[in-house]
Design an enzyme around this catalytic site. Structure first.
Site, PDB file in Angstrom:
ATOM      1  N   PRO A  30       0.846  -1.142  -0.114  1.00 25.94           N
ATOM      2  CG  PRO A  30      -0.740  -1.662   1.553  1.00 25.94           C
ATOM      3  CD  PRO A  30       0.503  -2.024   1.194  1.00 25.94           C
ATOM      4  N   GLY A  44       2.988   4.533   1.116  1.00 22.70           N
ATOM      5  CA  GLY A  44       3.216   4.930   2.375  1.00 22.70           C
ATOM      6  C   GLY A  44       3.887   3.728   3.175  1.00 22.70           C
ATOM      7  CB  THR A  63      10.902   5.466  -1.735  1.00 21.59           C
ATOM      8  OG1 THR A  63       9.907   5.491  -2.653  1.00 21.59           O
ATOM      9  CG2 THR A  63      11.994   6.292  -2.239  1.00 21.59           C
ATOM     10  CD  GLU A  86     -20.500  -9.346  19.563  1.00 23.04           C
ATOM     11  OE1 GLU A  86     -20.309 -10.668  19.328  1.00 23.04           O
ATOM     12  OE2 GLU A  86     -20.463  -8.454  18.727  1.00 23.04           O
ATOM     13  CG  HIS A  88     -22.276 -13.827  17.485  1.00 18.46           C
ATOM     14  ND1 HIS A  88     -22.554 -14.329  16.369  1.00 18.46           N
ATOM     15  CD2 HIS A  88     -22.125 -12.605  17.366  1.00 18.46           C
ATOM     16  CE1 HIS A  88     -22.892 -13.262  15.361  1.00 18.46           C
ATOM     17  NE2 HIS A  88     -22.598 -12.153  15.960  1.00 18.46           N
TER      18      HIS A  88
END
Length: 562
Positions: free
Chosen positions: A167, A169, A173, A378, A381
């Site tokens: 990505p 940034g 380089t 939650e 789940h």
């Protein structure tokens, strides 16, 4: 008619245009820097190819006598032969004294030639963090350079072409410069954008070739080509710029091949989108090694921040800043430290941890109504997962929202211990889908309606269960049919879902069946579901043991039918 074309002019001609040129004029003289710069069909029309030998001192003496009607010494003539032609033309301009011009040329030649030294400034690879496999490859290359210099290995044993992607940034380089410093070699930096800024195509290609030529002159060296994906893919070119872009790709391929043929030159290409590269660039013998520079993990982020702090806050714990910079690149972390240092400088005091924390967006409190819905979600789940025999690790609930955090941080999460090697049967996929829909089912049962928290982003409940259902129906033959529609990759599966109505119908049937199943499981365990949601809202974090204590006595797997 006699017409001469220099190399820049030739770059405007493809094979068809050149054929028009040689048929339009009676005689054509082509002037080029090398035979490789000539059109492919040049041999078909050329009567002869004359290689012009370098200018000698005798040639210079004769030219000065004819053009300026004066005599010069052989020593002066030798100085002229060694000077660049452009500088000779500048010195021997009309109206200037020839003796003064020749003295200037001799003084120019007397200046010691600037020797380009290896990269010595900036960090080495060991000073950088978060490079992943790119860092490992770079250290291996440094060892190979040393072995090659010592004659222990041949150049054919060295990776002389690599593509580094990641990505924007992430420090591609910086990686190239650190690589050159670690290898103790010269580095030449080039990019398509800089080359294009030269203007005409001929000037651009000249700038491109100069980068590789400088690397050859200063070998051992590294050629770093930034944003190499900007050259594009010849299979995708169209319109009036197609010929221009094709010539750019062809010239770059020629330069890379030339670099491969010259010992001591390694080519490193960097890009954000490797899939946009021409296939010829990444074939064996060119940029055939591909390494990825990822976004920095927690350890890498701390290392990057510490590096830019340059010893400041050495004894200060910066975990809070590290935890709140998930997904930030190395460049963004550098900017964070720079802003913190500026804040301290304006206050005329040493930098403090608070200076970095103030550079981050403030954490927001989540309203109680949303936290309660998340507790129910939650808990759904958890109850469904335990009922299906899954091994719970913990369940968490968030009451603050960090704008810099990952999307999964909003609300909370139920974490189950998943086996890495399983049979991957239809039953197992259905159980996973059922558990994944347990949160939305709990919201509907306890609150009367579902919220939007189950979808919206990659990694959400609906995204995960849809992919699982797609794998069953389109790839694994575990659904209504045995036909193979797609490879087991999210991109390929989603393409099938968008374009195949039958698969859409079958996936929806799977999700609806498992949603009803989740509701049935929760309806039979309402007391435990309610107690768990209240306890989770109060404590925000429950371990597996605490969860079992809350829902103790509730029926488990034996009462659940698949």
């Amino acid at each position: 008619m006699l017409t001469a074309y220099d190399q820049a002019s030739l770059s405007r001609y493809n094979t068809f245009d050149f054929a028009d040129a040689v048929t339009e004029f009676d005689r054509v003289v082509v002037v080029a820097e090398s035979e490789s710069a000539l059109p492919d069909d040049f041999d078909l029309v050329a009567d002869t190819v004359v290689k012009v030998e370098p200018v000698t001192a005798r040639d210079v003496i004769a030219s000065i006598r004819v053009c300026f009607r004066t005599q010069i010494t052989e020593e002066q003539a030798e100085a002229v032969t060694k000077a660049p032609l452009a500088k000779v033309a500048m010195a021997l301009r009309p109206g200037r004294n020839v003796a003064e011009a020749l003295n200037a040329i001799q003084r120019l030649q007397a200046k010691p030639e600037e020797t380009k030294r290896p990269q010595t400034e900036g960090p080495a690879l060991d000073d950088l963090f978060g490079l992943g496999e790119a860092g490992e490859w770079g250290r291996e290359l440094a060892a190979d350079f040393e072995d090659w210099k010592a004659g222990r290995i041949s150049w054919s044993d060295v990776d002389c072409g690599i593509l580094a992607s990641g990505p924007p940034g992430t420090g591609k380089t910086t990686f190239a410069k650190a690589l050159a410093k670690t290898c103790n070699v010269h580095v030449e930096l080039g990019s398509v954008a800089r080359w294009q800024a030269k203007g005409h195509l001929g000037d651009m290609l000249k700038a491109m070739r100069k980068v590789f030529e400088e690397a050859r002159k200063n070998a051992p060296a590294i050629v770093f080509l930034d944003e190499i994906d900007a050259v594009g893919d010849r299979n995708r070119f169209s319109g009036h710029n197609a010929d221009y872009s094709t010539q750019v790709v062809a010239a770059l391929l020629e330069c890379i091949d030339g670099a491969e043929g010259r010992e001591g030159v390694v080519v490193v290409g960097a890009c954000n989108y490797p899939d946009k590269l021409d296939a010829a660039l990444v074939r064996p013998g060119r940029l055939d090694r591909h390494v990825r520079i990822p976004l920095p993990d927690a350890n890498a982020r701390e290392g990057i921040i510490r590096y830019h702090l340059r010893g400041e806050l050495e004894d200060t714990v910066i975990k809070n800043v590290v935890d709140r910079t998930v997904g930030r690149t190395g460049a963004e972390l550098e900017q964070l430290v720079r802003e913190a240092r500026r804040r301290a400088r304006r206050s005329r005091r040493p930098m403090e941890l608070n200076d970095m924390e103030k550079s981050l967006p403030p954490v927001a409190l989540i309203p109680d109504a949303i936290v309660r819905r998340s507790a129910v979600h939650e808990s759904g789940h958890v109850v469904v997962g335990i009922a299906l025999g899954m091994s719970l690790e913990r369940v968490t609930l968030m009451d603050t929202f960090d704008p810099l955090g990952p999307d999964t941080q909003i609300g909370g999460g139920a974490f189950f211990q998943l086996e890495r090697l399983t049979e991957r049967t239809r039953e197992e996929f259905n159980d996973r889908i059922c558990m994944g829909l347990g949160g939305l089912a709990a919201e509907e049962i306890m609150l009367g309606s579902k919220g939007a928290g189950g979808g919206g982003d990659p990694g959400s409940d609906l995204h995960i269960v849809t992919i699982d259902a797609l794998r069953m129906e389109a790839s694994y033959g575990l659904g209504q049919g045995l036909a193979y529609f797609s490879a087991d990759s999210e991109e390929a599966l989603m393409m099938v879902l968008r374009t195949n109505p039958d698969i859409q119908k079958r996936v929806n049937q799977v999700l609806e069946e498992q949603y009803r199943r989740a509701k049935e499981i929760l309806t039979g365990r309402m007391e435990g579901l309610e107690r768990l949601s209240v306890e989770l809202f109060a404590k925000r974090l429950l371990s597996a043991e605490e969860v079992r204590g809350v829902i103790d006595g509730q029926p488990r797997l034996a009462l659940v039918e698949r």
